[in-house]
Motif scaffolding. Structure first.
Motif, PDB file in Angstrom:
ATOM      1  N   MET A 248      -6.202  -7.293 -11.895  1.00 24.79           N
ATOM      2  CA  MET A 248      -5.278  -6.374 -11.517  1.00 24.79           C
ATOM      3  C   MET A 248      -5.737  -5.645 -10.241  1.00 24.79           C
ATOM      4  O   MET A 248      -5.117  -5.456  -9.172  1.00 24.79           O
ATOM      5  N   ILE A 249      -7.052  -5.094 -10.443  1.00 24.93           N
ATOM      6  CA  ILE A 249      -7.566  -4.226  -9.267  1.00 24.93           C
ATOM      7  C   ILE A 249      -7.786  -5.074  -8.086  1.00 24.93           C
ATOM      8  O   ILE A 249      -7.434  -4.549  -6.650  1.00 24.93           O
ATOM      9  N   THR A 250      -8.122  -6.311  -8.256  1.00 22.63           N
ATOM     10  CA  THR A 250      -8.383  -7.239  -7.361  1.00 22.63           C
ATOM     11  C   THR A 250      -6.989  -7.642  -6.505  1.00 22.63           C
ATOM     12  O   THR A 250      -7.032  -7.946  -5.260  1.00 22.63           O
ATOM     13  N   GLN A 251      -6.149  -8.002  -7.439  1.00 20.57           N
ATOM     14  CA  GLN A 251      -4.713  -8.165  -6.741  1.00 20.57           C
ATOM     15  C   GLN A 251      -4.089  -7.145  -5.941  1.00 20.57           C
ATOM     16  O   GLN A 251      -3.421  -7.431  -4.979  1.00 20.57           O
ATOM     17  N   ILE A 252      -4.334  -5.785  -6.628  1.00 17.45           N
ATOM     18  CA  ILE A 252      -3.706  -4.539  -5.709  1.00 17.45           C
ATOM     19  C   ILE A 252      -4.379  -4.467  -4.489  1.00 17.45           C
ATOM     20  O   ILE A 252      -3.890  -4.411  -3.409  1.00 17.45           O
ATOM     21  N   ILE A 253      -5.494  -4.467  -4.487  1.00 16.67           N
ATOM     22  CA  ILE A 253      -6.399  -4.546  -3.235  1.00 16.67           C
ATOM     23  C   ILE A 253      -6.288  -5.561  -2.414  1.00 16.67           C
ATOM     24  O   ILE A 253      -6.294  -5.281  -1.142  1.00 16.67           O
ATOM     25  N   GLY A 254      -6.174  -6.743  -2.777  1.00 19.50           N
ATOM     26  CA  GLY A 254      -5.769  -7.755  -2.123  1.00 19.50           C
ATOM     27  C   GLY A 254      -4.133  -7.701  -1.232  1.00 19.50           C
ATOM     28  O   GLY A 254      -4.064  -7.834  -0.187  1.00 19.50           O
ATOM     29  N   LYS A 255      -3.457  -6.968  -2.006  1.00 20.39           N
ATOM     30  CA  LYS A 255      -2.060  -6.640  -1.503  1.00 20.39           C
ATOM     31  C   LYS A 255      -2.146  -5.860  -0.361  1.00 20.39           C
ATOM     32  O   LYS A 255      -1.640  -5.896   0.836  1.00 20.39           O
ATOM     33  N   ILE A 256      -2.978  -4.847  -0.627  1.00 13.78           N
ATOM     34  CA  ILE A 256      -3.296  -3.737   0.426  1.00 13.78           C
ATOM     35  C   ILE A 256      -4.036  -4.084   1.502  1.00 13.78           C
ATOM     36  O   ILE A 256      -3.546  -3.851   2.601  1.00 13.78           O
ATOM     37  N   LEU A 257      -4.907  -5.006   1.651  1.00 16.46           N
ATOM     38  CA  LEU A 257      -5.532  -5.540   2.618  1.00 16.46           C
ATOM     39  C   LEU A 257      -4.863  -6.571   3.411  1.00 16.46           C
ATOM     40  O   LEU A 257      -4.803  -6.538   4.632  1.00 16.46           O
ATOM     41  N   LYS A 258      -4.075  -7.218   2.697  1.00 19.13           N
ATOM     42  CA  LYS A 258      -2.949  -8.290   3.171  1.00 19.13           C
ATOM     43  C   LYS A 258      -2.021  -7.703   4.084  1.00 19.13           C
ATOM     44  O   LYS A 258      -1.547  -7.950   5.142  1.00 19.13           O
ATOM     45  N   ASN A 259      -1.442  -6.364   3.778  1.00 23.36           N
ATOM     46  CA  ASN A 259      -0.443  -5.726   4.423  1.00 23.36           C
ATOM     47  C   ASN A 259      -0.772  -4.576   5.382  1.00 23.36           C
ATOM     48  O   ASN A 259       0.123  -4.222   5.968  1.00 23.36           O
ATOM     49  N   THR A 260      -2.097  -4.472   5.358  1.00 20.68           N
ATOM     50  CA  THR A 260      -2.548  -3.502   6.306  1.00 20.68           C
ATOM     51  C   THR A 260      -3.258  -4.223   7.635  1.00 20.68           C
ATOM     52  O   THR A 260      -3.890  -4.968   7.503  1.00 20.68           O
ATOM     53  N   ASP A 261      -2.601  -3.657   8.699  1.00 22.01           N
ATOM     54  CA  ASP A 261      -3.144  -4.035   9.994  1.00 22.01           C
ATOM     55  C   ASP A 261      -4.188  -3.194  10.305  1.00 22.01           C
ATOM     56  O   ASP A 261      -3.934  -2.155  10.772  1.00 22.01           O
TER      57      ASP A 261
END
Length: 138
Positions: free
Chosen positions: A96-109
């Motif tokens: 769950m932690i890696t998925q959420i951080i992945g979403k943040i990194l993916k959507n952050t420029d």
């Protein structure tokens, strides 16, 4: 009466924040790192107590927080003809932690933006010409 966090936020967000709150303490983070490093066997409370210099009661409270948040899972093991509570990392919490951080990194420029430097320069010049700080001195 206002809405609670469980009513207005998605369950994924609530679960993620509960995990982050659970590991956001130095003693609990140290326990997580110790348990994560020992991949061959489960770690008992006694072994954690030897590594983390806290009283038994304090350590038990920290381990309870980690268990209730879903970071640790527990089981009873027998060592030296005694039963001990042992801890293991719950992989679902890490996923769950890696998925959420992945979403943040993916959507952050992540980029450098010269406008921030311009704004800071403006602020310092504005502050100098208005003598803004003098209004807050007592």
């Amino acid at each position: 009466m206002g809405a609670t966090k469980y009513e207005i936020y998605p369950s994924e967000v609530v679960e993620f924040t509960e995990i982050l709150k659970a590991i956001a303490h130095p003693a609990r983070m140290q326990a997580v790192l110790i348990v994560a490093e020992s991949t061959d066997e489960d770690i008992t409370t006694k072994e954690l107590k030897a590594a983390i210099k806290l009283s038994q009661a304090t350590l038990s409270q920290h381990l309870k927080v980690l268990t209730h948040s879903g970071v640790f899972k527990t089981k009873v093991v027998q060592k030296n003809n005694k039963c001990h509570l042992s801890y293991r990392i719950e992989q679902e919490a890490l996923v769950m932690i890696t998925q959420i951080i992945g979403k943040i990194l993916k959507n952050t420029d992540i980029k450098s933006d010269n406008n921030y430097a311009v704004l800071q320069k403006f602020h310092s010049r504005f502050q100098a010409c208005t003598n803004w700080q003098s209004y807050f001195k007592t």
